[in-house]
Design a protein around this motif. Structure first.
Motif, PDB file in Angstrom:
ATOM      1  N   TYR A  45      21.820  67.383  13.067  1.00 18.05           N
ATOM      2  CA  TYR A  45      21.375  67.520  11.456  1.00 18.05           C
ATOM      3  C   TYR A  45      21.364  69.163  11.314  1.00 18.05           C
ATOM      4  O   TYR A  45      21.591  69.568  10.053  1.00 18.05           O
ATOM      5  CB  TYR A  45      20.123  67.025  11.081  1.00 18.05           C
ATOM      6  N   LYS A  46      21.186  69.962  12.222  1.00 18.69           N
ATOM      7  CA  LYS A  46      21.084  71.258  11.928  1.00 18.69           C
ATOM      8  C   LYS A  46      22.389  72.018  11.560  1.00 18.69           C
ATOM      9  O   LYS A  46      22.681  72.785  11.029  1.00 18.69           O
ATOM     10  CB  LYS A  46      20.336  72.000  12.973  1.00 18.69           C
TER      11      LYS A  46
ATOM     12  N   ASP B 225      26.684  70.460   7.507  1.00 16.46           N
ATOM     13  CA  ASP B 225      26.841  70.971   6.303  1.00 16.46           C
ATOM     14  C   ASP B 225      26.667  70.088   5.385  1.00 16.46           C
ATOM     15  O   ASP B 225      25.994  70.102   4.386  1.00 16.46           O
ATOM     16  CB  ASP B 225      28.047  71.886   6.151  1.00 16.46           C
TER      17      ASP B 225
ATOM     18  N   GLN C  92      23.036  68.962   4.971  1.00 14.79           N
ATOM     19  CA  GLN C  92      22.326  70.090   4.598  1.00 14.79           C
ATOM     20  C   GLN C  92      22.230  70.093   3.028  1.00 14.79           C
ATOM     21  O   GLN C  92      21.228  70.430   2.280  1.00 14.79           O
ATOM     22  CB  GLN C  92      22.587  71.348   5.285  1.00 14.79           C
ATOM     23  N   LYS C  93      23.604  70.104   2.485  1.00 17.75           N
ATOM     24  CA  LYS C  93      23.566  70.105   1.059  1.00 17.75           C
ATOM     25  C   LYS C  93      23.360  68.945   0.433  1.00 17.75           C
ATOM     26  O   LYS C  93      22.517  69.042  -0.740  1.00 17.75           O
ATOM     27  CB  LYS C  93      25.105  70.609   0.698  1.00 17.75           C
TER      28      LYS C  93
ATOM     29  N   LYS D 212      19.017  67.202   2.468  1.00 18.06           N
ATOM     30  CA  LYS D 212      17.978  68.245   2.699  1.00 18.06           C
ATOM     31  C   LYS D 212      17.622  69.188   1.608  1.00 18.06           C
ATOM     32  O   LYS D 212      16.619  69.334   1.014  1.00 18.06           O
ATOM     33  CB  LYS D 212      18.125  69.034   4.015  1.00 18.06           C
ATOM     34  N   LYS D 213      18.880  69.745   0.933  1.00 13.04           N
ATOM     35  CA  LYS D 213      18.670  70.829  -0.175  1.00 13.04           C
ATOM     36  C   LYS D 213      19.142  70.224  -1.411  1.00 13.04           C
ATOM     37  O   LYS D 213      18.801  70.829  -2.423  1.00 13.04           O
ATOM     38  CB  LYS D 213      19.480  71.695   0.233  1.00 13.04           C
TER      39      LYS D 213
END
Length: 458
Positions: free
Chosen positions: A202-203, A206, A209-210, A213-214
């Motif tokens: 997951y790190k 992309d 993350q978008k 997470k964000k």
């Protein structure tokens, strides 16, 4: 007096885990079972470590993913905990004026409390975390003696961990549990990969993350519950119980809840003084608050979240089915990896999405149970007379996967069910880059993807 105290402390050291649990529970209502991802593993593991035997079968290989053991807080939580020193003084002052509900014993514990965690040791593995790993390895080895040999051979066993102190040390102490203090010194641990999508996919995703997470929408239910009637009543209750004149903020009560978890986890024989701020009802409100975040960020709320876990699942199947792979594979990672794999497997799925408008008490997705410190998931390949089979264990307890009709599930059934995870797990497609990036970024990304592909097969 010194002799008596020394004798008493020595006696405590040799208390069994069951005796320790009984000692704590006799002084509390079971708060240690509601501490979310900071729940002590000593209250969750399977105490039956006898060999797992199935007729006409023999354990042959094991693949295990393990969350690091109990650790210290991160920098942000350490700094927030420093603010509790002022709260402590006010608690003592107000109780001297007849306010508050803490007992004399609890006030004495509060008076003795201090915060001395050095910032440079943030997230370091604790002594309890070391012991968790040693004992976990010992128990698993007793259950599966053929898959987990007592003699070390770097061709038949693999240790892999993220580039963090807590994961690296967890691996070392786990190895100590397998081979002993003397033999573990000759083990050469491979260096951690800077980029490891098997252990922390997951790190490097992309899209996740978008989109997750964000994305503020991810935290909508979590934030909604943060301003709910249940939460406001909890803030008022905690403040009143501590004797404070002003109602504490959610941030401060959340800090108290976290520290309650950390200190209870790393001090094996007592519960944190900050746990005294809660009763059975209020601790469960904080637990649900954290479960909401876990569910929407790491669980079933978004298919992308658990879809990317195919990277780890493919690694598992390759490790168990290919003879040129080690007999035993142990991966040391973090909470975010483990819970996403659980969701990929279809485990602990709520009947309906968790929401902030109504607290769900009988939910399956409860981080205190599924994502404690040292949480672990193991797949054991058994060679059986009628064909290969796989046993799944979570927290060292046998679990039946949703797609299986029996605990010892035919390997063929699992490979058929997860064929998409095994054969169509294209990380670049699943986690595709965002459109419109400049050329330099695309070049960097191409190099990153090449590194990811190489590391995945290691």
């Amino acid at each position: 007096m010194t002799v008596f105290v020394t004798t008493f402390l020595v006696a405590l050291v040799y208390l069994s885990d069951i005796q320790v649990a009984a000692f704590i529970k006799s002084n509390d209502f079971g708060i240690e079972n509601h501490l979310g991802s900071r729940t002590p593993y000593r209250f969750k593991y399977n105490k039956n470590d006898s060999p797992v035997i199935y007729e006409n079968c023999r354990d042959h290989k094991i693949w295990m993913v393990i969350r690091h053991g109990t650790r210290l807080p991160g920098v942000k939580d350490i700094m927030k905990a420093q603010n509790l020193t002022k709260i402590k003084q006010e608690i003592l002052l107000q109780h001297s004026n007849g306010k508050g509900q803490l007992s004399m014993k609890q006030l004495k514990q509060m008076e003795d409390w201090y915060n001395d965690i050095p910032l440079e040791r943030d997230k370091f593995l604790t002594l309890e975390g070391q012991n968790e790993m040693i004992q976990l390895a010992e128990r698993m080895q007793r259950r599966f003696p053929h898959a987990m040999k007592q003699s070390y051979d770097n061709k038949t066993i693999l240790f892999r961990y993220t580039a963090t102190q807590r994961a690296q040390q967890s691996a070392r102490y786990f190895a100590t549990g397998l081979f002993g203090e003397k033999d573990v010194r000759r083990i050469v641990f491979p260096p951690a990969h800077k980029i490891d999508k098997v252990l922390r996919f997951y790190k490097y995703c992309d899209k996740w993350q978008k989109q997750v997470k964000k994305n503020p929408e991810t935290y909508k239910e979590y934030n909604l519950f943060g301003i709910s009637r249940e939460m406001n009543e909890t803030l008022e209750y905690v403040s009143k119980r501590l004797g404070l004149t002003n109602v504490l903020t959610l941030e401060m009560v959340n800090t108290i809840y976290k520290l309650c978890g950390y200190e209870t986890a790393w001090h094996k024989r007592h519960i944190s003084v900050w746990c005294n701020a809660f009763d059975d009802k209020s601790i469960k409100v904080l637990e649900y608050y954290h479960d909401l975040r876990s569910y929407w960020l790491d669980g079933y709320a978004n298919e992308l979240t658990y879809r990317q876990g195919c990277v780890s699942m493919r690694h598992m199947f390759n490790s168990l089915t290919k003879e040129n792979r080690p007999r035993a594979t142990f991966l040391f990672t973090h909470s975010g990896t483990l819970v996403k794999i659980l969701a990929h497997l279809g485990l602990y799925k709520p009947e309906a999405p968790l929401t902030g408008s109504k607290m769900v008490n009988d939910r399956q997705w409860r981080t205190s149970d599924i994502d404690s410190f040292a949480a672990n998931l193991a797949f054991v390949l058994f060679k059986c007379k009628g064909g290969d089979r796989v046993l799944t264990l979570h927290q060292e307890k046998i679990v039946r996967l949703p797609m299986c009709s029996e605990d010892l599930c035919p390997l063929k059934k699992l490979t058929n069910y997860f064929q998409d995870s095994i054969h169509n797990c294209n990380f670049n497609e699943i986690c595709g880059t965002v459109e419109g990036k400049d050329e330099a970024t695309q070049v960097t990304k191409s190099k990153l993807n090449l590194t990811l592909r190489v590391n995945e097969e290691l």
